[in-house]
Design a protein around this motif. Sequence first.
Motif, mmCIF file in Angstrom:
data_model
loop_
_atom_site.group_PDB
_atom_site.id
_atom_site.type_symbol
_atom_site.label_atom_id
_atom_site.label_comp_id
_atom_site.label_asym_id
_atom_site.label_seq_id
_atom_site.Cartn_x
_atom_site.Cartn_y
_atom_site.Cartn_z
ATOM 1 N N ILE A 218 21.309 -7.675 12.410
ATOM 2 C CA ILE A 218 21.349 -7.500 10.960
ATOM 3 C C ILE A 218 20.010 -7.887 10.348
ATOM 4 C CG2 ILE A 218 22.449 -8.253 8.822
ATOM 5 C CD1 ILE A 218 25.018 -8.692 10.400
ATOM 6 N N PHE A 219 19.498 -9.045 10.751
ATOM 7 C CA PHE A 219 18.221 -9.501 10.215
ATOM 8 C C PHE A 219 17.066 -8.616 10.678
ATOM 9 C CE2 PHE A 219 14.398 -12.228 10.682
ATOM 10 C CZ PHE A 219 14.162 -12.462 9.338
ATOM 11 N N SER A 220 17.045 -8.286 11.959
ATOM 12 C CA SER A 220 15.941 -7.473 12.480
ATOM 13 C C SER A 220 15.925 -6.090 11.830
ATOM 14 C CB SER A 220 16.058 -7.337 14.002
ATOM 15 O OG SER A 220 17.234 -6.652 14.380
ATOM 16 N N THR A 221 17.107 -5.532 11.588
ATOM 17 C CA THR A 221 17.179 -4.215 10.943
ATOM 18 C C THR A 221 16.738 -4.298 9.487
ATOM 19 O OG1 THR A 221 19.004 -3.560 12.394
ATOM 20 C CG2 THR A 221 18.701 -2.300 10.368
ATOM 21 N N ALA A 222 17.125 -5.360 8.796
ATOM 22 C CA ALA A 222 16.743 -5.524 7.393
ATOM 23 C C ALA A 222 15.230 -5.622 7.253
ATOM 24 C CB ALA A 222 17.409 -6.768 6.812
ATOM 25 N N VAL A 223 14.599 -6.429 8.093
ATOM 26 C CA VAL A 223 13.147 -6.599 8.019
ATOM 27 C C VAL A 223 12.437 -5.299 8.387
ATOM 28 C CG1 VAL A 223 11.165 -7.830 8.972
ATOM 29 C CG2 VAL A 223 13.264 -9.073 8.479
ATOM 30 N N GLY A 224 12.899 -4.639 9.457
ATOM 31 C CA GLY A 224 12.277 -3.385 9.872
ATOM 32 C C GLY A 224 12.417 -2.294 8.826
ATOM 33 N N THR A 225 13.598 -2.214 8.211
ATOM 34 C CA THR A 225 13.828 -1.204 7.182
ATOM 35 C C THR A 225 12.988 -1.476 5.946
ATOM 36 O OG1 THR A 225 16.105 -0.909 7.957
ATOM 37 C CG2 THR A 225 15.592 -0.088 5.755
ATOM 38 N N LEU A 226 12.850 -2.740 5.610
ATOM 39 C CA LEU A 226 12.045 -3.099 4.451
ATOM 40 C C LEU A 226 10.593 -2.676 4.635
ATOM 41 C CD1 LEU A 226 11.741 -4.559 1.744
ATOM 42 C CD2 LEU A 226 11.305 -6.660 3.029
ATOM 43 N N GLY A 227 10.023 -3.004 5.791
ATOM 44 C CA GLY A 227 8.630 -2.650 6.040
ATOM 45 C C GLY A 227 8.410 -1.156 6.071
ATOM 46 N N ALA A 228 9.258 -0.449 6.817
ATOM 47 C CA ALA A 228 9.099 1.003 6.940
ATOM 48 C C ALA A 228 9.438 1.719 5.632
ATOM 49 C CB ALA A 228 9.988 1.519 8.069
ATOM 50 N N GLY A 229 10.514 1.291 4.982
ATOM 51 C CA GLY A 229 10.939 1.954 3.749
ATOM 52 C C GLY A 229 9.983 1.732 2.599
ATOM 53 N N GLY A 230 9.502 0.494 2.432
ATOM 54 C CA GLY A 230 8.579 0.205 1.335
ATOM 55 C C GLY A 230 7.298 1.010 1.439
ATOM 56 N N ASP A 231 6.707 1.036 2.617
ATOM 57 C CA ASP A 231 5.465 1.782 2.815
ATOM 58 C C ASP A 231 5.669 3.280 2.594
ATOM 59 O OD1 ASP A 231 3.722 -0.279 3.286
ATOM 60 O OD2 ASP A 231 4.017 -0.289 5.451
ATOM 61 N N THR A 232 6.771 3.819 3.099
ATOM 62 C CA THR A 232 7.021 5.257 3.000
ATOM 63 C C THR A 232 7.269 5.688 1.559
ATOM 64 O OG1 THR A 232 8.000 5.207 5.204
ATOM 65 C CG2 THR A 232 8.406 7.159 3.888
ATOM 66 N N VAL A 233 8.089 4.922 0.833
ATOM 67 C CA VAL A 233 8.359 5.248 -0.571
ATOM 68 C C VAL A 233 7.076 5.175 -1.389
ATOM 69 C CG1 VAL A 233 9.549 4.494 -2.657
ATOM 70 C CG2 VAL A 233 10.771 4.526 -0.478
ATOM 71 N N SER A 234 6.294 4.124 -1.173
ATOM 72 C CA SER A 234 5.034 3.974 -1.902
ATOM 73 C C SER A 234 4.081 5.128 -1.598
ATOM 74 C CB SER A 234 4.372 2.642 -1.534
ATOM 75 O OG SER A 234 3.093 2.537 -2.122
ATOM 76 N N ALA A 235 3.944 5.467 -0.324
ATOM 77 C CA ALA A 235 3.038 6.555 0.060
ATOM 78 C C ALA A 235 3.486 7.886 -0.533
ATOM 79 C CB ALA A 235 2.966 6.660 1.584
ATOM 80 N N THR A 236 4.793 8.116 -0.597
ATOM 81 C CA THR A 236 5.312 9.368 -1.155
ATOM 82 C C THR A 236 4.988 9.484 -2.643
ATOM 83 O OG1 THR A 236 7.120 9.393 0.467
ATOM 84 C CG2 THR A 236 7.382 10.761 -1.497
ATOM 85 N N ILE A 237 5.210 8.397 -3.393
ATOM 86 C CA ILE A 237 4.924 8.429 -4.829
ATOM 87 C C ILE A 237 3.427 8.605 -5.070
ATOM 88 C CG2 ILE A 237 5.106 7.173 -7.010
ATOM 89 C CD1 ILE A 237 7.475 5.659 -5.824
ATOM 90 N N GLN A 238 2.617 7.870 -4.314
ATOM 91 C CA GLN A 238 1.166 7.984 -4.478
ATOM 92 C C GLN A 238 0.686 9.401 -4.169
ATOM 93 O OE1 GLN A 238 -1.342 4.768 -2.828
ATOM 94 N NE2 GLN A 238 0.529 3.612 -2.464
#
Length: 298
Positions: A218-238
């Motif tokens: 649960i913790f490992s998935t949350a951290v991994g999703t946060l890192g991958a999701g945050g970067d991807t969403v930011s890059a898409t908007i930019q």
Amino acid sequence: MQGYFVRIAPNEVSVSHPDAVRQLLHAQIAKGPWYAIMSLPDYRYVNQMSELDPKEHIRKQRNIASGYALSNIIQHEPHFDAILRLLTTRLNDFCESGQPVELDRWFTFFAFDAVGEVIFSKSFGFLEQGKDVRDAIANQRLLAPYATVMGHYCWFHNLTLGNPLLSRLGIQPSSHVFDTCIAAIDARKKNPAKRNDMMQKWIDTRAKYPDRMEEVEIFSTAVGTLGAGGDTVSATIQALFYLLIRHPRHMIRLQDELDAAHDRKELSPIVKYDEAQRLPFLQACVCRNTLPVVKVWF
């Protein structure tokens, strides 16, 4: 790889032939060792991105799939709206003051706060404070070139940034992100009034299949999703705004489409997902132009 080619003529072979594709799908080829560096915050927390064993990867993916379902993401729209309003307020402040704005920073603040909301109903406060809290995002950007190189030397990574001792002491570059994840998980266990976010989906899966899913996942998935999701969403908007600014005629066309839909009273003050789906030029800008660029970047 010779066994995965299918001969379709005396002197021709194919890797895209349906028979070749079926062989590849059933081959369950292990990932290269480089991906092991994606275990965050240290090598003990193997997530679906860092899992090298194909069977274990399938098991982990099955455990967390419900959290990524579109039907689950859509229900968090009201919480996204609050973050979007805050972003709008911050950008309006820049407009009124006449100061230049670093859109990449603010889009990244929004992305990580939004992903925090959908994972465990808790933003990181980047937009609220108007800064990179404890340099968590800046440090994460530095980790990209680090991972590119050190992924080939995971044994050394496991002695340095991937060392469990550093994560216990909280002195890793992204310790703020990890600390926030831990605090959110602990608060969730004590709070009976829960929201059906990604975290809750994974907790429910763990409760239903304790023999199939370990709590550490649960913790490992949350951290991994946060890192991958945050970067991807930011890059898409930019990428979206970069392309629109570089092509003013498309910006005008998109604005005209939005204004026309607004005049027809087809848009909410904060545009909803289903409303955006009915805007063909907006969808073309995002799906046919922006996302392919982001995929190349990543």
